[in-house]
Design a protein around this motif. Structure first.
Motif, short mmCIF file in Angstrom:
data_model
loop_
_atom_site.label_atom_id
_atom_site.label_comp_id
_atom_site.label_asym_id
_atom_site.label_seq_id
_atom_site.Cartn_x
_atom_site.Cartn_y
_atom_site.Cartn_z
N SER A 164 67.55 83.74 44.18
CA SER A 164 68.41 82.93 45.03
C SER A 164 68.17 81.44 44.80
CB SER A 164 68.16 83.29 46.50
OG SER A 164 68.85 82.41 47.36
N GLN A 165 66.91 81.07 44.74
CA GLN A 165 66.57 79.65 44.55
C GLN A 165 66.97 79.16 43.16
OE1 GLN A 165 62.36 79.75 45.44
NE2 GLN A 165 62.67 79.36 47.64
N SER A 166 66.90 80.04 42.18
CA SER A 166 67.21 79.65 40.80
C SER A 166 68.70 79.40 40.58
CB SER A 166 66.73 80.73 39.82
OG SER A 166 65.32 80.86 39.86
N VAL A 167 69.53 80.12 41.32
CA VAL A 167 70.98 79.99 41.12
C VAL A 167 71.67 79.24 42.26
CG1 VAL A 167 71.07 82.06 39.72
CG2 VAL A 167 71.49 82.25 42.16
N TYR A 168 70.87 78.77 43.23
CA TYR A 168 71.40 78.02 44.38
C TYR A 168 72.49 78.81 45.10
CZ TYR A 168 68.99 74.32 41.86
OH TYR A 168 68.04 73.59 41.19
N TRP A 169 72.14 80.06 45.39
CA TRP A 169 73.07 80.97 46.06
C TRP A 169 72.29 81.69 47.15
CZ3 TRP A 169 76.14 85.37 43.09
CH2 TRP A 169 77.17 85.84 43.92
N ASN A 170 72.75 81.57 48.37
CA ASN A 170 72.06 82.16 49.52
C ASN A 170 71.80 83.65 49.31
OD1 ASN A 170 72.31 83.61 52.32
ND2 ASN A 170 71.63 81.51 52.78
N SER A 171 70.57 84.08 49.58
CA SER A 171 70.19 85.48 49.35
C SER A 171 71.04 86.45 50.17
CB SER A 171 68.71 85.70 49.65
OG SER A 171 68.40 85.35 50.99
N ARG A 172 71.41 86.04 51.38
CA ARG A 172 72.26 86.89 52.21
C ARG A 172 73.63 87.08 51.56
NH1 ARG A 172 72.56 85.44 58.46
NH2 ARG A 172 70.34 85.85 58.14
N GLN A 173 74.17 86.02 50.99
CA GLN A 173 75.46 86.09 50.32
C GLN A 173 75.37 86.94 49.04
OE1 GLN A 173 76.17 81.85 49.84
NE2 GLN A 173 77.60 81.83 51.57
N ILE A 174 74.26 86.81 48.33
CA ILE A 174 74.07 87.62 47.13
C ILE A 174 74.04 89.10 47.48
CG2 ILE A 174 72.51 88.20 45.24
CD1 ILE A 174 71.57 85.32 45.19
N ASN A 175 73.29 89.44 48.52
CA ASN A 175 73.21 90.85 48.92
C ASN A 175 74.55 91.37 49.41
OD1 ASN A 175 70.66 92.18 48.48
ND2 ASN A 175 69.76 90.69 49.87
N ARG A 176 75.31 90.52 50.09
CA ARG A 176 76.65 90.93 50.53
C ARG A 176 77.52 91.22 49.31
NH1 ARG A 176 78.25 86.57 53.16
NH2 ARG A 176 77.11 87.19 55.04
N TYR A 177 77.44 90.36 48.32
CA TYR A 177 78.19 90.56 47.08
C TYR A 177 77.78 91.85 46.39
CZ TYR A 177 79.20 90.00 42.08
OH TYR A 177 79.58 90.23 40.77
N PHE A 178 76.48 92.09 46.28
CA PHE A 178 75.99 93.30 45.61
C PHE A 178 76.43 94.56 46.34
CE2 PHE A 178 73.65 91.30 42.36
CZ PHE A 178 73.14 92.28 41.52
N ASN A 179 76.30 94.56 47.65
CA ASN A 179 76.67 95.75 48.42
C ASN A 179 78.17 96.02 48.36
OD1 ASN A 179 74.33 97.09 49.83
ND2 ASN A 179 73.94 94.97 50.42
N GLN A 180 78.98 94.97 48.43
CA GLN A 180 80.42 95.15 48.38
C GLN A 180 80.90 95.55 46.99
OE1 GLN A 180 81.96 91.39 49.83
NE2 GLN A 180 81.72 91.98 51.98
#
Length: 251
Positions: A164-180
């Protein structure tokens, strides 16, 4: 590897390597069915196959999260494309969350492939590459591109926070993307890649954890979770039933 099983793998050229991991064939040349175990490896598969028992068919499968027992029918010939996750969004232009631990039959004329394409593996790879190249997007979300580059390069060893820190993308948003998109959390996906990365380690007889496992018990627990057996039993690979483990030296 079992002398009755023929396996071949080809890597894609650079033009499609962001979306394709490999092309491969598996041929059960025996008159006997083979009991095999398919291990989770983080890949998405599009397979084209036929056997004496089944006519030509095309199947697309999603991410696997546990080992599954499969019967490889006598005389089965299978050509396949192993996709990286970005392919769902940019090549197939859909989600595969509904295909978690599942597979679906595709139309028999999908991408204009027919039974005749199983006659020549090199020709199959060339045809598939051209088709995928024709579907390449003009633009890719840079965050997603960087995220997957890091995930694959690290073989799943980076934490969600580090990614998350490396790509400047909130971890919660990343997990939402992955799950969807994929039906799975980023953490679980990384664990699957870490398991897959450990197979080479185990194949060399090294039954102790690498640095990205907490300790021996954590290592054993994770291997058993995704393979159904402890590392020692996986190394034995009785009757070559763990098919991905059997072909490691050919990848």
């Amino acid at each position: 590897m079992d002398k009755d099983l023929n396996f071949k793998l080809t890597r894609p050229d650079k033009s499609v390597s962001d979306f394709v991991e490999s092309f491969w064939l598996l041929h059960n040349q025996s008159d006997q069915d083979k009991d095999i175990v398919v291990l989770p490896d983080g890949r998405l598969e599009l397979t084209f196959s036929k056997s004496e028992a089944e006519p030509f068919h095309i199947v697309r499968s999603g991410i696997e999260t546990f080992p599954s027992k499969v019967v490889l029918k006598a005389k089965t010939l299978m050509f396949a494309i192993s996709f990286k996750l970005l392919a769902t969004e940019y090549i197939f232009q859909n989600v595969v969350s509904n295909l978690l631990n599942y597979a679906e039959y595709m139309p028999l004329n999908f991408w204009d492939f027919t039974e005749k394409d199983l006659e020549n593996f090199d020709g199959f790879c060339e045809k598939a590459s051209k088709k995928i190249h024709s579907l390449l997007p003009k633009n890719i979300d840079e965050r997603k591109q960087k995220l997957f580059d890091l995930i694959y390069a690290s073989k799943g060893s980076l934490t969600v926070k580090e990614l998350s820190q490396s790509v400047y993308w909130n971890s919660r948003q990343i997990n939402r993307y992955f799950n969807q998109q994929y039906g799975i959390s980023l953490k679980l996906y990384c664990n699957i890649l870490r398991f897959r990365g450990s197979l080479d380690h185990i194949a060399q007889g090294q039954l102790f954890p690498e640095s990205h496992f907490t300790d021996q018990s954590h290592f054993i627990r994770e291997i058993k979770k995704f393979s159904g057996v402890v590392p020692k039993e996986l190394l034995k690979n009785k009757n070559d039933r763990f098919i991905q483990f059997s072909v490691l030296d050919r990848e």
